[in-house]
Design a protein around this motif. Sequence first.
Motif, PDB file in Angstrom:
ATOM      1  N   ILE A 167       3.738   0.423   7.855  1.00  0.00           N
ATOM      2  CA  ILE A 167       3.936  -0.307   6.548  1.00  0.00           C
ATOM      3  C   ILE A 167       2.638  -0.719   5.802  1.00  0.00           C
ATOM      4  O   ILE A 167       2.520  -0.934   4.638  1.00  0.00           O
ATOM      5  CB  ILE A 167       5.025  -1.795   6.869  1.00  0.00           C
ATOM      6  CG1 ILE A 167       6.277  -1.321   7.572  1.00  0.00           C
ATOM      7  CG2 ILE A 167       5.124  -2.548   5.730  1.00  0.00           C
ATOM      8  CD1 ILE A 167       7.008  -0.411   6.629  1.00  0.00           C
ATOM      9  N   ALA A 168       2.009  -1.354   6.743  1.00  0.00           N
ATOM     10  CA  ALA A 168       0.464  -1.983   6.113  1.00  0.00           C
ATOM     11  C   ALA A 168      -0.285  -0.670   5.504  1.00  0.00           C
ATOM     12  O   ALA A 168      -0.940  -0.947   4.511  1.00  0.00           O
ATOM     13  CB  ALA A 168      -0.442  -2.502   7.513  1.00  0.00           C
ATOM     14  N   MET A 169      -0.346   0.646   6.093  1.00  0.00           N
ATOM     15  CA  MET A 169      -1.041   1.560   5.429  1.00  0.00           C
ATOM     16  C   MET A 169      -0.461   1.868   4.239  1.00  0.00           C
ATOM     17  O   MET A 169      -1.087   2.173   3.096  1.00  0.00           O
ATOM     18  CB  MET A 169      -0.881   3.030   6.450  1.00  0.00           C
ATOM     19  CG  MET A 169      -1.618   2.965   7.461  1.00  0.00           C
ATOM     20  SD  MET A 169      -1.180   4.405   8.547  1.00  0.00           S
ATOM     21  CE  MET A 169      -2.327   4.228  10.027  1.00  0.00           C
ATOM     22  N   CYS A 170       0.779   1.706   4.163  1.00  0.00           N
ATOM     23  CA  CYS A 170       1.515   2.228   2.792  1.00  0.00           C
ATOM     24  C   CYS A 170       1.289   1.002   1.986  1.00  0.00           C
ATOM     25  O   CYS A 170       1.040   1.411   0.591  1.00  0.00           O
ATOM     26  CB  CYS A 170       2.969   2.437   2.953  1.00  0.00           C
ATOM     27  SG  CYS A 170       3.455   3.668   4.110  1.00  0.00           S
ATOM     28  N   ALA A 171       1.409  -0.085   2.232  1.00  0.00           N
ATOM     29  CA  ALA A 171       1.256  -1.251   1.507  1.00  0.00           C
ATOM     30  C   ALA A 171      -0.242  -1.213   0.574  1.00  0.00           C
ATOM     31  O   ALA A 171      -0.528  -1.419  -0.543  1.00  0.00           O
ATOM     32  CB  ALA A 171       1.286  -2.535   1.968  1.00  0.00           C
ATOM     33  N   GLU A 172      -1.387  -1.116   1.434  1.00  0.00           N
ATOM     34  CA  GLU A 172      -2.686  -0.819   1.000  1.00  0.00           C
ATOM     35  C   GLU A 172      -2.840   0.282  -0.093  1.00  0.00           C
ATOM     36  O   GLU A 172      -3.653   0.021  -0.970  1.00  0.00           O
ATOM     37  CB  GLU A 172      -3.357  -0.386   2.482  1.00  0.00           C
ATOM     38  CG  GLU A 172      -4.761  -0.563   2.334  1.00  0.00           C
ATOM     39  CD  GLU A 172      -5.370   0.107   3.644  1.00  0.00           C
ATOM     40  OE1 GLU A 172      -6.025   1.165   3.630  1.00  0.00           O
ATOM     41  OE2 GLU A 172      -5.146  -0.349   4.851  1.00  0.00           O
ATOM     42  N   ARG A 173      -1.974   1.179   0.154  1.00  0.00           N
ATOM     43  CA  ARG A 173      -1.969   2.189  -1.196  1.00  0.00           C
ATOM     44  C   ARG A 173      -1.137   2.082  -2.295  1.00  0.00           C
ATOM     45  O   ARG A 173      -0.923   2.831  -3.106  1.00  0.00           O
ATOM     46  CB  ARG A 173      -1.765   3.580  -0.409  1.00  0.00           C
ATOM     47  CG  ARG A 173      -2.680   4.185   0.339  1.00  0.00           C
ATOM     48  CD  ARG A 173      -2.195   5.497   1.390  1.00  0.00           C
ATOM     49  NE  ARG A 173      -3.383   5.914   2.116  1.00  0.00           N
ATOM     50  CZ  ARG A 173      -3.903   5.371   3.124  1.00  0.00           C
ATOM     51  NH1 ARG A 173      -3.590   3.938   3.577  1.00  0.00           N
ATOM     52  NH2 ARG A 173      -4.777   6.091   3.715  1.00  0.00           N
ATOM     53  N   ASP A 174      -0.697   0.753  -2.242  1.00  0.00           N
ATOM     54  CA  ASP A 174       0.364   0.476  -3.382  1.00  0.00           C
ATOM     55  C   ASP A 174       1.600   1.193  -3.540  1.00  0.00           C
ATOM     56  O   ASP A 174       1.898   1.579  -4.646  1.00  0.00           O
ATOM     57  CB  ASP A 174      -0.411   0.408  -4.761  1.00  0.00           C
ATOM     58  CG  ASP A 174       0.369  -0.539  -5.814  1.00  0.00           C
ATOM     59  OD1 ASP A 174       1.288  -1.255  -5.280  1.00  0.00           O
ATOM     60  OD2 ASP A 174      -0.067  -0.136  -7.064  1.00  0.00           O
ATOM     61  N   TRP A 175       2.234   2.059  -2.340  1.00  0.00           N
ATOM     62  CA  TRP A 175       3.060   2.654  -2.288  1.00  0.00           C
ATOM     63  C   TRP A 175       4.553   1.796  -2.652  1.00  0.00           C
ATOM     64  O   TRP A 175       4.379   0.776  -2.367  1.00  0.00           O
ATOM     65  CB  TRP A 175       3.424   3.295  -1.024  1.00  0.00           C
ATOM     66  CG  TRP A 175       2.464   4.719  -0.917  1.00  0.00           C
ATOM     67  CD1 TRP A 175       1.377   4.863  -1.668  1.00  0.00           C
ATOM     68  CD2 TRP A 175       2.563   5.789  -0.044  1.00  0.00           C
ATOM     69  NE1 TRP A 175       0.648   6.169  -0.878  1.00  0.00           N
ATOM     70  CE2 TRP A 175       1.509   6.536  -0.073  1.00  0.00           C
ATOM     71  CE3 TRP A 175       3.399   5.998   1.166  1.00  0.00           C
ATOM     72  CZ2 TRP A 175       1.269   7.663   0.707  1.00  0.00           C
ATOM     73  CZ3 TRP A 175       3.282   7.136   1.953  1.00  0.00           C
ATOM     74  CH2 TRP A 175       2.284   7.897   1.763  1.00  0.00           C
ATOM     75  N   GLU A 176       5.359   2.325  -2.988  1.00  0.00           N
ATOM     76  CA  GLU A 176       6.699   1.743  -3.436  1.00  0.00           C
ATOM     77  C   GLU A 176       7.446   1.767  -1.890  1.00  0.00           C
ATOM     78  O   GLU A 176       7.568   2.674  -1.475  1.00  0.00           O
ATOM     79  CB  GLU A 176       7.490   2.173  -4.470  1.00  0.00           C
ATOM     80  CG  GLU A 176       8.990   1.659  -4.907  1.00  0.00           C
ATOM     81  CD  GLU A 176       9.978   2.104  -5.579  1.00  0.00           C
ATOM     82  OE1 GLU A 176       9.389   3.178  -6.422  1.00  0.00           O
ATOM     83  OE2 GLU A 176      11.095   2.178  -5.534  1.00  0.00           O
ATOM     84  N   PHE A 177       8.249   0.613  -1.657  1.00  0.00           N
ATOM     85  CA  PHE A 177       9.128   0.709  -0.571  1.00  0.00           C
ATOM     86  C   PHE A 177      10.566   0.289  -1.156  1.00  0.00           C
ATOM     87  O   PHE A 177      10.744  -0.511  -2.017  1.00  0.00           O
ATOM     88  CB  PHE A 177       8.986  -0.674   0.445  1.00  0.00           C
ATOM     89  CG  PHE A 177       7.714  -0.569   1.130  1.00  0.00           C
ATOM     90  CD1 PHE A 177       7.396   0.030   2.457  1.00  0.00           C
ATOM     91  CD2 PHE A 177       6.468  -1.157   0.430  1.00  0.00           C
ATOM     92  CE1 PHE A 177       6.199   0.265   2.782  1.00  0.00           C
ATOM     93  CE2 PHE A 177       5.208  -1.229   1.120  1.00  0.00           C
ATOM     94  CZ  PHE A 177       5.046  -0.285   2.306  1.00  0.00           C
ATOM     95  N   PHE A 178      11.592   1.149  -0.831  1.00  0.00           N
ATOM     96  CA  PHE A 178      12.953   0.853  -1.540  1.00  0.00           C
ATOM     97  C   PHE A 178      13.813   1.215  -0.091  1.00  0.00           C
ATOM     98  O   PHE A 178      13.451   1.814   0.901  1.00  0.00           O
ATOM     99  CB  PHE A 178      13.347   1.860  -2.493  1.00  0.00           C
ATOM    100  CG  PHE A 178      13.529   3.424  -2.281  1.00  0.00           C
ATOM    101  CD1 PHE A 178      14.621   3.867  -1.685  1.00  0.00           C
ATOM    102  CD2 PHE A 178      12.539   4.179  -2.773  1.00  0.00           C
ATOM    103  CE1 PHE A 178      14.646   5.161  -1.675  1.00  0.00           C
ATOM    104  CE2 PHE A 178      12.604   5.585  -2.545  1.00  0.00           C
ATOM    105  CZ  PHE A 178      13.727   6.012  -2.008  1.00  0.00           C
ATOM    106  N   SER A 179      14.850   0.460  -0.183  1.00  0.00           N
ATOM    107  CA  SER A 179      15.834   0.459   0.897  1.00  0.00           C
ATOM    108  C   SER A 179      16.656   1.881   1.457  1.00  0.00           C
ATOM    109  O   SER A 179      17.181   2.495   0.501  1.00  0.00           O
ATOM    110  CB  SER A 179      16.990  -0.688   0.777  1.00  0.00           C
ATOM    111  OG  SER A 179      17.698  -0.769   1.671  1.00  0.00           O
ATOM    112  N   HIS A 180      16.357   2.193   2.587  1.00  0.00           N
ATOM    113  CA  HIS A 180      17.322   3.303   3.151  1.00  0.00           C
ATOM    114  C   HIS A 180      18.191   2.656   4.341  1.00  0.00           C
ATOM    115  O   HIS A 180      18.303   3.512   5.292  1.00  0.00           O
ATOM    116  CB  HIS A 180      16.386   4.456   3.625  1.00  0.00           C
ATOM    117  CG  HIS A 180      16.946   5.740   4.043  1.00  0.00           C
ATOM    118  ND1 HIS A 180      18.045   6.014   3.443  1.00  0.00           N
ATOM    119  CD2 HIS A 180      16.577   6.677   5.000  1.00  0.00           C
ATOM    120  CE1 HIS A 180      18.397   7.366   4.116  1.00  0.00           C
ATOM    121  NE2 HIS A 180      17.623   7.589   4.814  1.00  0.00           N
ATOM    122  N   GLY A 181      18.542   1.534   4.216  1.00  0.00           N
ATOM    123  CA  GLY A 181      19.321   0.730   5.346  1.00  0.00           C
ATOM    124  C   GLY A 181      18.404   0.195   6.234  1.00  0.00           C
ATOM    125  O   GLY A 181      17.336   0.209   5.975  1.00  0.00           O
TER     126      GLY A 181
END
Lengths: 313, 308
Positions: free
Chosen positions: A102-116
């Motif tokens: 999660i931290a690596m993706c957040a650092e890259r400003d990736w989007e998170f959306f819900s898959h349950g």
Amino acid sequence: MKAEPGFYDYWPYENRPKIEWPNGARVAFWVAPNIEFYELDPPANPHRQAWPQPYPALPGYSIRDYGNRVGHVRQMEVLDRYGVRGSISLSTALCDHHPEIIAMCAERDWEFFSHGIYNTRYTYGMSEQQERDMIRDSMESIQRHSGQHCAGYLAPALSHSELTLDLFAEVGSELAGDEAGFYTCDLFHDDQPTPIHLRSGKKFASIPYSLEMNDTIAYVVNKIEPRRYGQILRDNFDRLYQEGARSGTVMCIPTHNYQVSCPHRLRAFEEALEYITGHSDVWVTTGAEIARHFIDNCYQQSLADINARSGGH
Amino acid sequence: MALDKEYLEYPNRSYGMDHSRYDWSMLSERPKINWPGAAKLALWVNVGLQFFPLNQQGNPFVVPGGMTMPYPDLRHFTLRDYGNRVGIYRFLQAFDRYNIKATFAFNTELAERVPYLLQRINERGDEILCHGWNMDSLHYGGLDREEEAELVERSLSRLRELSGQDVRGWISPARNESEHTPELLAGNGVRYFCDWVNDDMPYRFHTDSGELIAMPLSNELEDRFVLMNNLHSEQSWLEQVCDACDCLLGEAEQQGGRILGLNIHPWMLGQPHRIGKLEQALEYIGSREGVWSAGASEIVQAWQAQVN
């Protein structure tokens, strides 16, 4: 049970009002890495079995774990190389299990959306309240761990109820008004975004996510050879790019870190990305940005055209 | 309509794995491993030598490659047997030609049935590991623990007796396990096993009877999986192997030693129209700089010496 879901009206592809993407792009291109957590020993669902073998079903479990242990970073480095920010379809329990990802993706400003919450917990058989609780838990997890309002939904393991989209949009409104819960990846009926009917009347879009370009469908269901998969991705892009000159199209590559990131498959994926991002007039973006742009700029004209052409339904 | 309350409860939702078999660890974050001779990629060729009984019980499932026709399924029995009579000798020739050191995973019953082949492998000085009793003696959730304990003990002790090797490696038939399999393996002197396909490097696996090392052996790149399950062409298998080799070599430059595990079967790639693709794969891999062809135990040893 209904004969058709009723989320959208028939809307012929020809002669639609033009979708204008930012900077005159022809194609909005996004990559949706599914980052999933499958449980080794999930509770049984009466409508769908999680694993083909009795516990411990290590063949299926362990290759999915490979994705998180090995595949994620490999895919992320490739996406970095071509300037693609991932739009993550997230099993949100992964925020607890593997916060490093999660931290690596957040650092890259990736989007998170819900898959349950887990990809081994299906919607089938849930009451409306249970599904609402599950969706709320997942959206709150994203907000808590990334600070993002969850914009999009892809039901866990594509398990739906008739109310899934309504519940997602409603919980989004409760959490953050129009800033959360405004698009879905669950429908495969179009190559352009579509307005979706909801009981709340909220402005809500279906964003093309493409089951056909999905690596798991390609590799596991259709059993496609890796280099052919790479060719299919390029062919898909070529046609959407061509047609996008008339009205903006959307291309999505949904991936799984245990599929594209295997050593014998990464090259085919990388070559396709190099090809696609090597074109001008491609908007390399995220699911939420496409949905936001469509809702803000194209929603009314789309509704008017649909109404005019479907006899006012 | 509603599901039981427990369906929305998540007792294992916390840091790490949802079980205690091994620790959560991302490959890219681990210390670099250096292979002997400054090699970057360890090539581990593992040959499955299998016996598929004609009177298959299929309990609790029929293994991939097993009998599919009513008894007596002569077509599949003999086609598998072909590998142990003909195909394997094409393999051995190819290994010698391209200087490949392979390991051989025997179903113990096959070692009993074909002493010539066992002796031939032994004389080459190649490592033998245990692939269970036969392809119809499965380890699975629900198998009685005592019954499985006897099966594991018999498979290992008999293979050790027949081969004269200490046999420290294990692959379950169909790579399936019961919840007790790891304990039984550790308790019977197994050092490494290859059933879990969740990594590209070895890692420590916890059991109540001591530690095992989980060795990476890709299922997705296996000849049977690519050719028989996916119905890909022979040419595509070759391309996939070459692409995997390049990918892992490239990664090794940044992140330290990697392993390319090729799991192959003489009844599949030993056919006249396929053996050439195996040869081309071995030639390609061998032509790349920094490749170390080694037996499984050698790789385990080199890894273990650096992580202790």
